[in-house]
Design a protein around this motif. Structure first.
Motif, PDB file in Angstrom:
ATOM      1  N   GLU A 152       0.820  -1.218   0.000  1.00 48.76           N
ATOM      2  CA  GLU A 152       0.000   0.000   0.000  1.00 48.76           C
ATOM      3  C   GLU A 152       0.845   1.255   0.000  1.00 48.76           C
ATOM      4  O   GLU A 152       0.589   2.180  -0.765  1.00 48.76           O
ATOM      5  CB  GLU A 152      -0.936  -0.020   1.215  1.00 48.76           C
ATOM      6  N   ALA A 153       1.821   1.280   0.861  1.00 44.55           N
ATOM      7  CA  ALA A 153       2.646   2.496   0.976  1.00 44.55           C
ATOM      8  C   ALA A 153       4.114   2.109   1.120  1.00 44.55           C
ATOM      9  O   ALA A 153       4.724   2.317   2.158  1.00 44.55           O
ATOM     10  CB  ALA A 153       2.188   3.329   2.165  1.00 44.55           C
ATOM     11  N   PRO A 154       4.668   1.516   0.097  1.00 40.25           N
ATOM     12  CA  PRO A 154       6.056   1.076   0.209  1.00 40.25           C
ATOM     13  C   PRO A 154       7.017   2.260   0.244  1.00 40.25           C
ATOM     14  O   PRO A 154       6.703   3.339  -0.267  1.00 40.25           O
ATOM     15  CB  PRO A 154       6.265   0.268  -1.078  1.00 40.25           C
ATOM     16  N   ALA A 155       8.178   2.047   0.869  1.00 38.55           N
ATOM     17  CA  ALA A 155       9.214   3.083   0.870  1.00 38.55           C
ATOM     18  C   ALA A 155       9.687   3.319  -0.566  1.00 38.55           C
ATOM     19  O   ALA A 155       9.860   2.375  -1.343  1.00 38.55           O
ATOM     20  CB  ALA A 155      10.378   2.633   1.741  1.00 38.55           C
ATOM     21  N   ILE A 156       9.837   4.591  -0.913  1.00 34.69           N
ATOM     22  CA  ILE A 156      10.381   4.962  -2.231  1.00 34.69           C
ATOM     23  C   ILE A 156      11.620   5.803  -1.973  1.00 34.69           C
ATOM     24  O   ILE A 156      11.532   7.035  -1.851  1.00 34.69           O
ATOM     25  CB  ILE A 156       9.350   5.737  -3.076  1.00 34.69           C
ATOM     26  N   PRO A 157      12.776   5.178  -1.832  1.00 36.20           N
ATOM     27  CA  PRO A 157      13.981   5.950  -1.530  1.00 36.20           C
ATOM     28  C   PRO A 157      14.270   6.968  -2.637  1.00 36.20           C
ATOM     29  O   PRO A 157      13.958   6.741  -3.815  1.00 36.20           O
ATOM     30  CB  PRO A 157      15.088   4.893  -1.458  1.00 36.20           C
ATOM     31  N   ALA A 158      14.854   8.090  -2.215  1.00 38.69           N
ATOM     32  CA  ALA A 158      15.176   9.146  -3.179  1.00 38.69           C
ATOM     33  C   ALA A 158      16.500   8.888  -3.883  1.00 38.69           C
ATOM     34  O   ALA A 158      16.734   9.425  -4.968  1.00 38.69           O
ATOM     35  CB  ALA A 158      15.236  10.494  -2.451  1.00 38.69           C
ATOM     36  N   GLU A 159      17.356   8.084  -3.254  1.00 43.42           N
ATOM     37  CA  GLU A 159      18.700   7.885  -3.798  1.00 43.42           C
ATOM     38  C   GLU A 159      18.965   6.400  -4.036  1.00 43.42           C
ATOM     39  O   GLU A 159      18.275   5.557  -3.494  1.00 43.42           O
ATOM     40  CB  GLU A 159      19.758   8.426  -2.819  1.00 43.42           C
ATOM     41  N   GLY A 160      20.009   6.157  -4.820  1.00 45.85           N
ATOM     42  CA  GLY A 160      20.430   4.789  -5.068  1.00 45.85           C
ATOM     43  C   GLY A 160      20.280   4.430  -6.521  1.00 45.85           C
ATOM     44  O   GLY A 160      19.414   4.978  -7.226  1.00 45.85           O
ATOM     45  N   PRO A 161      21.083   3.506  -6.987  1.00 50.12           N
ATOM     46  CA  PRO A 161      21.067   3.143  -8.409  1.00 50.12           C
ATOM     47  C   PRO A 161      19.765   2.503  -8.877  1.00 50.12           C
ATOM     48  O   PRO A 161      19.522   2.425 -10.084  1.00 50.12           O
ATOM     49  CB  PRO A 161      22.246   2.189  -8.555  1.00 50.12           C
ATOM     50  N   LEU A 162      18.946   2.044  -7.930  1.00 52.89           N
ATOM     51  CA  LEU A 162      17.630   1.511  -8.310  1.00 52.89           C
ATOM     52  C   LEU A 162      16.487   2.383  -7.767  1.00 52.89           C
ATOM     53  O   LEU A 162      15.332   1.950  -7.759  1.00 52.89           O
ATOM     54  CB  LEU A 162      17.465   0.060  -7.838  1.00 52.89           C
ATOM     55  N   ALA A 163      16.799   3.609  -7.348  1.00 56.51           N
ATOM     56  CA  ALA A 163      15.734   4.507  -6.882  1.00 56.51           C
ATOM     57  C   ALA A 163      14.718   4.727  -8.001  1.00 56.51           C
ATOM     58  O   ALA A 163      15.087   4.953  -9.159  1.00 56.51           O
ATOM     59  CB  ALA A 163      16.324   5.844  -6.434  1.00 56.51           C
ATOM     60  N   GLY A 164      13.450   4.610  -7.652  1.00 55.59           N
ATOM     61  CA  GLY A 164      12.387   4.770  -8.632  1.00 55.59           C
ATOM     62  C   GLY A 164      12.011   3.500  -9.366  1.00 55.59           C
ATOM     63  O   GLY A 164      11.082   3.518 -10.172  1.00 55.59           O
ATOM     64  N   ILE A 165      12.724   2.426  -9.088  1.00 61.65           N
ATOM     65  CA  ILE A 165      12.414   1.160  -9.773  1.00 61.65           C
ATOM     66  C   ILE A 165      11.459   0.347  -8.910  1.00 61.65           C
ATOM     67  O   ILE A 165      11.814  -0.106  -7.805  1.00 61.65           O
ATOM     68  CB  ILE A 165      13.705   0.357 -10.062  1.00 61.65           C
ATOM     69  N   ALA A 166      10.250   0.163  -9.393  1.00 59.42           N
ATOM     70  CA  ALA A 166       9.253  -0.662  -8.707  1.00 59.42           C
ATOM     71  C   ALA A 166       9.523  -2.125  -9.046  1.00 59.42           C
ATOM     72  O   ALA A 166       9.566  -2.489 -10.225  1.00 59.42           O
ATOM     73  CB  ALA A 166       7.848  -0.262  -9.151  1.00 59.42           C
ATOM     74  N   VAL A 167       9.696  -2.924  -8.024  1.00 61.52           N
ATOM     75  CA  VAL A 167      10.108  -4.310  -8.238  1.00 61.52           C
ATOM     76  C   VAL A 167       9.019  -5.264  -7.787  1.00 61.52           C
ATOM     77  O   VAL A 167       8.354  -5.036  -6.769  1.00 61.52           O
ATOM     78  CB  VAL A 167      11.419  -4.611  -7.481  1.00 61.52           C
ATOM     79  N   GLY A 168       8.851  -6.312  -8.547  1.00 55.47           N
ATOM     80  CA  GLY A 168       7.989  -7.417  -8.158  1.00 55.47           C
ATOM     81  C   GLY A 168       8.840  -8.574  -7.675  1.00 55.47           C
ATOM     82  O   GLY A 168       9.842  -8.917  -8.300  1.00 55.47           O
ATOM     83  N   VAL A 169       8.427  -9.165  -6.578  1.00 56.66           N
ATOM     84  CA  VAL A 169       9.209 -10.227  -5.940  1.00 56.66           C
ATOM     85  C   VAL A 169       8.375 -11.501  -5.922  1.00 56.66           C
ATOM     86  O   VAL A 169       7.280 -11.526  -5.341  1.00 56.66           O
ATOM     87  CB  VAL A 169       9.616  -9.805  -4.510  1.00 56.66           C
ATOM     88  N   LYS A 170       8.883 -12.515  -6.546  1.00 62.94           N
ATOM     89  CA  LYS A 170       8.173 -13.796  -6.593  1.00 62.94           C
ATOM     90  C   LYS A 170       7.789 -14.240  -5.191  1.00 62.94           C
ATOM     91  O   LYS A 170       8.596 -14.133  -4.257  1.00 62.94           O
ATOM     92  CB  LYS A 170       9.075 -14.842  -7.262  1.00 62.94           C
ATOM     93  N   ASP A 171       6.610 -14.788  -5.060  1.00 64.59           N
ATOM     94  CA  ASP A 171       6.041 -14.989  -3.728  1.00 64.59           C
ATOM     95  C   ASP A 171       6.574 -16.209  -2.989  1.00 64.59           C
ATOM     96  O   ASP A 171       5.967 -16.656  -2.010  1.00 64.59           O
ATOM     97  CB  ASP A 171       4.517 -15.003  -3.794  1.00 64.59           C
ATOM     98  N   ILE A 172       7.714 -16.729  -3.410  1.00 63.04           N
ATOM     99  CA  ILE A 172       8.444 -17.686  -2.554  1.00 63.04           C
ATOM    100  C   ILE A 172       9.678 -17.020  -1.944  1.00 63.04           C
ATOM    101  O   ILE A 172      10.504 -17.690  -1.333  1.00 63.04           O
ATOM    102  CB  ILE A 172       8.897 -18.944  -3.320  1.00 63.04           C
ATOM    103  N   ILE A 173       9.808 -15.704  -2.137  1.00 71.17           N
ATOM    104  CA  ILE A 173      10.965 -14.959  -1.623  1.00 71.17           C
ATOM    105  C   ILE A 173      10.489 -14.124  -0.445  1.00 71.17           C
ATOM    106  O   ILE A 173       9.560 -13.311  -0.579  1.00 71.17           O
ATOM    107  CB  ILE A 173      11.551 -14.072  -2.747  1.00 71.17           C
TER     108      ILE A 173
END
Lengths: 411, 411
Positions: A44-65
């Motif tokens: 619902e309200a995930p952290a969206i860091p302002a910095e980092g090489p993957l900042a702004g990248i929304a990731v999907g994580v397989k549900d066995i992880i």
């Protein structure tokens, strides 16, 4: 599709914020998810860091992880609502790099073979493949620029081929599987889905902490071995045409392509993959079998029941064959920069009752070598080809894949 | 100590029931646990199956190994009261064999190097060793006939030596680590503690589903290589005397013992063990570092901080050296049935501020070969010796260990 590198370029240029980038994903999810069904859970309200090489990248994580802040349900009612204590190592790494863990993606129960409810984004009447069904479908549907999957047989490369996105199954244990629900500890490998090969290179280099993966270039005239994997049976015409198109594209780009038959004992190792997978799976899922056998779906339940008959001696023999095969394959890569072969037997099969056949993927998982799916443009449902490189040469696998991807795009 | 085989013999003979056998453990715990502090959690009403090859055997499970019905706290306040969803694979196996999972045993936080509150059952002013402190101490104090530990460096063999019980660190992945909190996935190995070598053979054969492990016999005149591990520095006089006593005993039992210096690159591999351990540990515990750094104890926290400086190239080089070393060691076992070396540098150090030095254990963990601790009878605090065999030859390691154990007992 949402390109990770494109999003990062726009953020670097100041024309897009990380929040805006994640909103692109949320908007796409609102539009596409009802028809595709790729997501098991949306934060619902995930952290969206302002910095980092993957900042702004929304990731999907397989549900066995494992994710500490989102349910992790293994595609199974046995784990309904389950919240692990800790993030898996790879999820912690994603967050440290600035990524936004936006969703859990659907998985076949325990990353095995039974289908999910997820639909192929190119045709809802066809399977997206499995077991990393949701990760492949979500990226291919343009909902997410990056998703994590795992492969025991063909659970990354096959759904990527069916859904028409790029994907890499890296070298065995390049990415740590701590916090990943294991089916086979000798096989299970974390993989990535992205819009294109460059997106994979960028993400994998950062996730693995190995910048050279992204900087790798294919040699000027790479030597490519074309492998038909006859021991796995014939491919369908669509897959044959895709492989031929990729071969021609590679040659146009300067590659020297020659057909190679895999020497012994590689065909034997291919046949023994399942012995290792199922012998270990029966141990890895011992608690689920003992406490919840009736809640396991038919196919994986049946495989695990049958695996009781596999002896330790058969397992040991399979492991020894795999060990010998890895040495033989290593020698073969003295002659080739990469191998080019089928990603799947054909396009995604019709219906949602199965997830397709991993027969062109099993050997490479067992060998632990990096494999990249490159979508081949064409009419009809997507079909990809698979680029395979030497163990530890993930950068080269990606470089050769990118060369083929580029040549295919130029047509 | 409570002998597993003795208990099973009495149950088979009908002179002891499984309930009665578990009561022996409960009584011993009531008498000894207040002074030893080996148990992190005691089950109130655990299942005591009536049947099975481990029926009546009360088992202690190191508290980094998941148990669905008992808290699993990793020796750390970060996991206070944590209840996993599932049993670890090895715990499911124990239950399927009829064992009674009676207690969780204390562990150094995250199975690393910081001490627990556990005391050496032979002298409460001395450490029991670590990280499998509670498992070693509980078996040595006669509270449990069987306990599970894990070893990344020397966390099974060293505490067994300090506490004076038998223990085996089997071949790498002979027992599955699914559901075990990993520190280093390339090193972490499940091990067993028991009263004597025969108890270990019986338990390991059943747990691994490999009956031949228990049936193995040493050859009539086994060839034993005496290894001093000079690269690890000199051992203390007590350990030297124990090794000499074991050598003499082996010769009295007909073994042909000759001193062997480990060839290159084995000393180098020994030195590189820590690179692999800490590079992986920093990834495996990424969530704990990110979310709970202040709650990590000083030593492991410091190691994990320092591990940030280890490069992927250093890790890869260490892995390659280990790979080459395994082949060299395999060849060496063409000349020897087993190697005989120190289990620890000396008896348990005084004080509870440390857990002793794993320097004579690290190489063998990295090589993945089976190691057995054989206590050497003597005055003063316990000291053991270590029998090492070829990868996969766990039965032979146990058979040679039993030969030495028997000869030592005959004096």
């Amino acid at each position: 599709m949402l390109s990770l590198v494109d999003i990062r370029t726009r953020i670097e240029a100041g024309t897009l914020t990380p929040e805006g980038a994640v909103r692109l994903s949320r908007d796409a999810i609102a539009a596409r998810e009802p028809a595709v069904g790729a997501l098991a859970y949306i934060a619902e309200a995930p952290a969206i860091p302002a910095e980092g090489p993957l900042a702004g990248i929304a990731v999907g994580v397989k549900d066995i992880i494992d994710t500490a802040d989102l349910a992790t349900q293994m595609g199974s009612p046995i784990y309904a609502g389950w919240r692990p204590k800790a993030d898996a190592a790879v999820v912690s790494r994603l967050r440290a790099l600035g990524a936004c863990v936006l969703a859990k993606t659907t998985t076949s129960p325990f990353a095995s073979i039974d289908p999910t409810e997820t639909r192929n984004p190119h045709d809802p009447g066809h399977t997206p493949g499995g077991s990393s069904a949701g990760s492949a479908a979500a990226v291919a549907a343009g909902m997410l620029p990056l998703a994590l999957g795992t492969q025991t047989g063909g659970s990354v490369i096959r759904p990527a081929s069916f859904c028409g996105c790029a994907a890499i199954k890296p070298s065995f244990r390049l990415l740590p599987t701590v916090g990943v629900k294991t089916f086979s500890w000798a096989l299970d490998t974390l993989g990535l889905f992205g819009a294109g090969v460059r997106d994979l290179s960028y993400a994998l280099a950062h996730l693995a902490g190995r910048p050279e993966i992204d900087g790798a270039a294919a040699s000027a005239n790479p030597r490519i071995g074309l492998v038909l994997q006859d021991f796995a049976g014939a491919a369908e015409p669509e897959a044959q045409r895709a492989l031929e198109a990729a071969r021609s594209a590679a040659e146009r780009a300067g590659a020297r392509v020659s057909t190679v038959a895999l020497p012994d004992p590689l065909p034997e190792a291919w046949a023994l993959h399942r012995v290792i997978q199922d012998y270990e799976g029966r141990q890895a899922l011992a608690w689920e079998i003992a406490a919840h056998r009736a809640e396991l779906p038919a196919t994986v339940g049946g495989h695990l029941d049958a695996a009781a008959a596999i002896t330790a001696a058969e397992y040991d023999a399979a492991r020894r064959c795999a060990h010998r095969s890895r040495r033989v394959l290593k020698d073969l890569f003295g002659d080739f920069d990469a191998l080019l072969t089928y990603s799947a037997a054909g396009p995604a099969p019709a219906g949602l009752g199965g997830t397709g056949d991993p027969r062109y993927n099993r050997l490479w998982t067992l060998m632990g070598v990096p494999c990249v799916n490159v979508p081949v443009p064409g009419d009809g449902l997507p079909v990809g080809v698979q680029v395979v490189a030497r163990f530890g040469d993930d950068g080269r696998a990606l470089a050769v894949a990118r060369l083929i991807e580029g040549a295919l795009a130029r047509g």
